[in-house]
Design an enzyme around this catalytic site. Structure first.
Site, PDB file in Angstrom:
ATOM      1  N   SER A   1       3.090  -1.896  10.668  1.00 38.53           N
ATOM      2  CA  SER A   1       4.521  -1.900  10.982  1.00 38.53           C
ATOM      3  C   SER A   1       5.199  -3.245  10.704  1.00 38.53           C
ATOM      4  CB  SER A   1       4.753  -1.457  12.430  1.00 38.53           C
ATOM      5  OG  SER A   1       4.258  -0.139  12.618  1.00 38.53           O
TER       6      SER A   1
ATOM      7  N   GLU B   1      -5.897  -4.530  10.879  1.00 37.20           N
ATOM      8  CA  GLU B   1      -4.893  -3.472  11.013  1.00 37.20           C
ATOM      9  C   GLU B   1      -5.199  -2.602  12.234  1.00 37.20           C
ATOM     10  OE1 GLU B   1      -2.785  -2.678   7.030  1.00 37.20           O
ATOM     11  OE2 GLU B   1      -4.437  -1.282   7.231  1.00 37.20           O
TER      12      GLU B   1
ATOM     13  N   HIS C   1      -9.715   1.396   4.689  1.00 37.08           N
ATOM     14  CA  HIS C   1      -8.458   1.608   5.422  1.00 37.08           C
ATOM     15  C   HIS C   1      -8.690   2.626   6.547  1.00 37.08           C
ATOM     16  CE1 HIS C   1      -4.335   2.776   6.290  1.00 37.08           C
ATOM     17  NE2 HIS C   1      -3.962   1.654   5.701  1.00 37.08           N
TER      18      HIS C   1
ATOM     19  N   ASN D   1       0.863  -1.177   0.000  1.00 34.23           N
ATOM     20  CA  ASN D   1       0.000   0.000   0.000  1.00 34.23           C
ATOM     21  C   ASN D   1       0.905   1.234   0.000  1.00 34.23           C
ATOM     22  OD1 ASN D   1      -1.854   2.009   0.402  1.00 34.23           O
ATOM     23  ND2 ASN D   1      -2.306   1.471   2.538  1.00 34.23           N
ATOM     24  N   TRP D   2       1.049   1.833  -1.185  1.00 33.03           N
ATOM     25  CA  TRP D   2       1.972   2.979  -1.287  1.00 33.03           C
ATOM     26  C   TRP D   2       1.373   4.262  -0.715  1.00 33.03           C
ATOM     27  CZ3 TRP D   2       4.132   2.465  -7.006  1.00 33.03           C
ATOM     28  CH2 TRP D   2       5.054   1.416  -7.039  1.00 33.03           C
ATOM     29  N   LYS D   3       0.084   4.261  -0.409  1.00 32.18           N
ATOM     30  CA  LYS D   3      -0.586   5.484   0.078  1.00 32.18           C
ATOM     31  C   LYS D   3      -0.303   6.627  -0.917  1.00 32.18           C
ATOM     32  CE  LYS D   3       0.064   3.615   4.671  1.00 32.18           C
ATOM     33  NZ  LYS D   3      -0.020   3.837   6.090  1.00 32.18           N
TER      34      LYS D   3
ATOM     35  N   GLY E   1       1.945   2.512  10.745  1.00 29.75           N
ATOM     36  CA  GLY E   1       2.973   3.531  10.533  1.00 29.75           C
ATOM     37  C   GLY E   1       3.695   3.977  11.788  1.00 29.75           C
TER      38      GLY E   1
HETATM   39  C1  PEP Z   1      -1.100   0.337   6.158  1.00 31.92           C
HETATM   40  O1  PEP Z   1      -1.214   1.558   6.084  1.00 31.92           O
HETATM   41  O2  PEP Z   1      -1.934  -0.421   5.649  1.00 31.92           O
HETATM   42  C2  PEP Z   1       0.052  -0.166   6.893  1.00 31.92           C
HETATM   43  C3  PEP Z   1       0.037  -1.410   7.277  1.00 31.92           C
HETATM   44  O3  PEP Z   1       1.058   0.735   7.122  1.00 31.92           O
HETATM   45  P1  PEP Z   1       2.473   0.427   7.831  1.00 31.92           P
HETATM   46  O4  PEP Z   1       2.997  -0.868   7.243  1.00 31.92           O
HETATM   47  O5  PEP Z   1       3.329   1.594   7.450  1.00 31.92           O
HETATM   48  O6  PEP Z   1       2.202   0.317   9.269  1.00 31.92           O
END
Ligand code: PEP
Length: 231
Positions: A190, A152, A103, A9-11, A158
């Site tokens: 993370s 999540e 999300h 997920n590049w956001k 993050g």
């Molecule tokens: C996400 O935003 O779906 C995510 C898992 O982010 P991160 O890996 O940076 O925690």
């Protein structure tokens, strides 16, 4: 044998040049399905760029013939029509096979409700796009047609502070019990190349949704290599 999904997920990151650089680094390093013995083809790798970059990414994957699926980070809850700024699933399905829905960043920053996620899921399914519905805990409703869910927890997104593999497993198990249908549960929050193995060893965790660590191609490949060694 379970599938393992590794989903980037590049956001709101990576312009076209940066995205193509990532594809040219990661694409050739992906385990090729035709080199794998039968029964070891359950690794599914997906990249979810911004809408404006999806088409270039898709072309680069086709040219390189890389075993990489393309997904979007959202889609419209509406049909095609007079919905300015929205990306209708029936248009998007030329380009993507999967869409991340619900999300926590969309729920928090854009007021996305459970009902909206349900409508988006229905749009995805009608357009043959796999809905990957994100839930922040076991009590968040899961649309009935959804077979792929990412657990999540917000504290882990993050932050560099992942959930424990044991707790993620326990939540995944509870979600499966609650839904009572064939469903695959991913973990997100993370994840990196150092902590991924312990999560993948859990019985009910079928891979990852990865934000930050997916931006670095070398790091992402390490996670894929770890997953590939376990299937
Ligand atoms: C996400 O935003 O779906 C995510 C898992 O982010 P991160 O890996 O940076 O925690």
């Amino acid at each position: 044998m379970k599938n393992i999904w590794i989903i980037a997920n590049w956001k709101s990151n990576k312009n076209i040049a940066e995205a193509l650089e990532w594809i040219s680094l990661v694409g050739p390093k992906l385990p090729r399905k035709d080199n794998l013995p039968a029964g070891r083809q359950g690794l599914k790798v997906v990249v979810c760029p911004t809408f404006s970059v999806i088409e270039e990414v898709k072309k680069a994957i086709q040219v390189g013939n890389f075993p990489l699926m393309v997904g979007s980070q959202d889609l419209s809850p509406f049909d095609e029509g007079a919905y300015t700024g929205e990306e209708a699933a029936a248009i998007l399905n030329d380009l993507v096979e999967l869409s991340i829905l619900g999300h926590s960043e969309r729920r928090q920053n854009f007021g996305e409700s459970d009902e909206m996620v349900e409508r988006k899921t229905a749009q995805a399914i009608a357009a043959n796009i796999i809905p990957l519905v994100c839930v922040q805990g076991q009590d968040i409703p899961i649309p009935s047609e959804c077979n792929l869910v990412a657990y999540e927890p917000i504290f882990a997104i993050g932050t560099g502070n992942p959930d424990t593999p044991e707790n993620a497993e326990s939540v995944a198990k509870k979600i499966k019990e609650k839904v009572g249908q064939e469903i695959e549960i991913l973990y997100g929050g993370s994840v990196n190349s150092e902590n991924c193995k312990k999560f993948l060893e859990q019985e009910d965790i079928s891979g990852f949704l990865i934000g930050k660590a997916s931006l670095d191609g070398e790091e992402f490949v390490k996670i894929i290599d770890c997953a590939n060694s376990l299937i």
